[in-house]
Scaffold this motif. Structure first.
Motif, mmCIF file in Angstrom:
data_model
loop_
_atom_site.group_PDB
_atom_site.id
_atom_site.type_symbol
_atom_site.label_atom_id
_atom_site.label_comp_id
_atom_site.label_asym_id
_atom_site.label_seq_id
_atom_site.Cartn_x
_atom_site.Cartn_y
_atom_site.Cartn_z
ATOM 1 N N ALA A 156 11.363 -12.731 36.934
ATOM 2 C CA ALA A 156 10.909 -11.461 36.351
ATOM 3 C C ALA A 156 11.472 -10.289 37.137
ATOM 4 N N TRP A 157 11.480 -10.408 38.455
ATOM 5 C CA TRP A 157 11.999 -9.323 39.302
ATOM 6 C C TRP A 157 13.485 -9.081 39.026
ATOM 7 N N ILE A 158 14.267 -10.157 38.986
ATOM 8 C CA ILE A 158 15.709 -10.006 38.749
ATOM 9 C C ILE A 158 15.970 -9.451 37.347
ATOM 10 N N CYS A 159 15.263 -9.972 36.349
ATOM 11 C CA CYS A 159 15.442 -9.459 34.987
ATOM 12 C C CYS A 159 15.094 -7.976 34.912
ATOM 13 N N GLY A 160 14.102 -7.556 35.672
ATOM 14 C CA GLY A 160 13.753 -6.149 35.728
ATOM 15 C C GLY A 160 14.813 -5.310 36.404
ATOM 16 N N ARG A 161 15.524 -5.890 37.357
ATOM 17 C CA ARG A 161 16.581 -5.149 38.066
ATOM 18 C C ARG A 161 17.821 -4.944 37.192
ATOM 19 N N VAL A 162 18.118 -5.886 36.320
ATOM 20 C CA VAL A 162 19.343 -5.803 35.513
ATOM 21 C C VAL A 162 19.076 -5.322 34.085
ATOM 22 N N ARG A 163 17.888 -4.872 33.818
ATOM 23 C CA ARG A 163 17.504 -4.520 32.449
ATOM 24 C C ARG A 163 18.221 -3.302 31.888
ATOM 25 N N VAL A 164 18.645 -2.393 32.712
ATOM 26 C CA VAL A 164 19.266 -1.168 32.219
ATOM 27 C C VAL A 164 20.761 -1.341 31.953
ATOM 28 N N LYS A 165 21.283 -2.484 32.261
ATOM 29 C CA LYS A 165 22.695 -2.752 32.018
ATOM 30 C C LYS A 165 22.878 -3.158 30.552
ATOM 31 N N ASN A 166 24.124 -3.470 30.177
ATOM 32 C CA ASN A 166 24.372 -3.924 28.808
ATOM 33 C C ASN A 166 23.845 -5.348 28.619
ATOM 34 N N PHE A 167 23.901 -5.843 27.386
ATOM 35 C CA PHE A 167 23.361 -7.173 27.096
ATOM 36 C C PHE A 167 23.991 -8.236 27.977
ATOM 37 N N PHE A 168 25.302 -8.218 28.109
ATOM 38 C CA PHE A 168 25.990 -9.259 28.868
ATOM 39 C C PHE A 168 25.521 -9.298 30.312
#
Length: 176
Positions: free
Chosen positions: A88-100
């Protein structure tokens, strides 16, 4: 705090959608945990997962197949529970990037969940239960059957989470 509680409850609900494949149930937990990280952000998403784990540790039936107790949290699936917090933490860190980038970050994180899950499963069987189990057999039992399905759930959660973020931004709501 309300959003964190809502996502802890959502993870509990999605955990009940399960099919038993070997010793590890196939659930929608990865979808819900990923969604929590993306929508709430790294800290709040991880905190929602931690709340869900604590609710289960205190005996509430929030885990797959309506289970909940300290013995479930500290049993063969211990690595998965702690891996979900990191996921959850990592997904939250990369959430503002593009889909890929979001999907790739989630996939790398999912690999870490599998690593912790297999290690915990293997250690529980070999050291706590006193049964002999190879790492390969542990991987075959609790990771290999789930990889494709978990990647599909990850992709769906990234798409849904990014869409939810856009809707919330349009409404002027920031949950992170």
């Amino acid at each position: 705090m309300t959003a964190i509680a809502i996502f802890a409850a959502l993870i509990a609900v999605f955990s009940q959608f399960s099919v038993l494949i070997g010793p590890v149930p196939h659930t929608l937990q990865i979808f819900a945990v990923t969604l929590a990280g993306i929508v709430l952000g790294a800290k709040r998403g991880a905190f929602a997962v931690l709340i869900w784990i604590l609710l289960g540790a205190f005996g509430l039936p929030v885990f797959a197949m309506a289970q909940g107790s300290l013995s479930v949290v500290f049993g063969p699936l211990i690595g998965f529970f702690f891996g979900f917090i990191v996921h959850a933490w990592i997904c939250g860190r990369v959430r503002v990037k593009n889909f890929f980038v979001s999907f790739l970050g989630g996939a790398v994180s999912l690999a870490f969940v599998y690593f912790l899950g297999v290690a915990g499963f293997w250690a529980e069987y070999n050291y706590i239960l006193g049964k002999s189990l190879s790492v390969g057999n542990a991987f075959a039992a609790c990771a290999a059957p789930f990889i494709i399905f978990d990647l599909l759930k990850l992709a769906a959660a990234v798409v849904a989470g990014r869409r939810i973020l856009k809707i919330l931004a349009k409404a002027g709501i920031d949950l992170s």
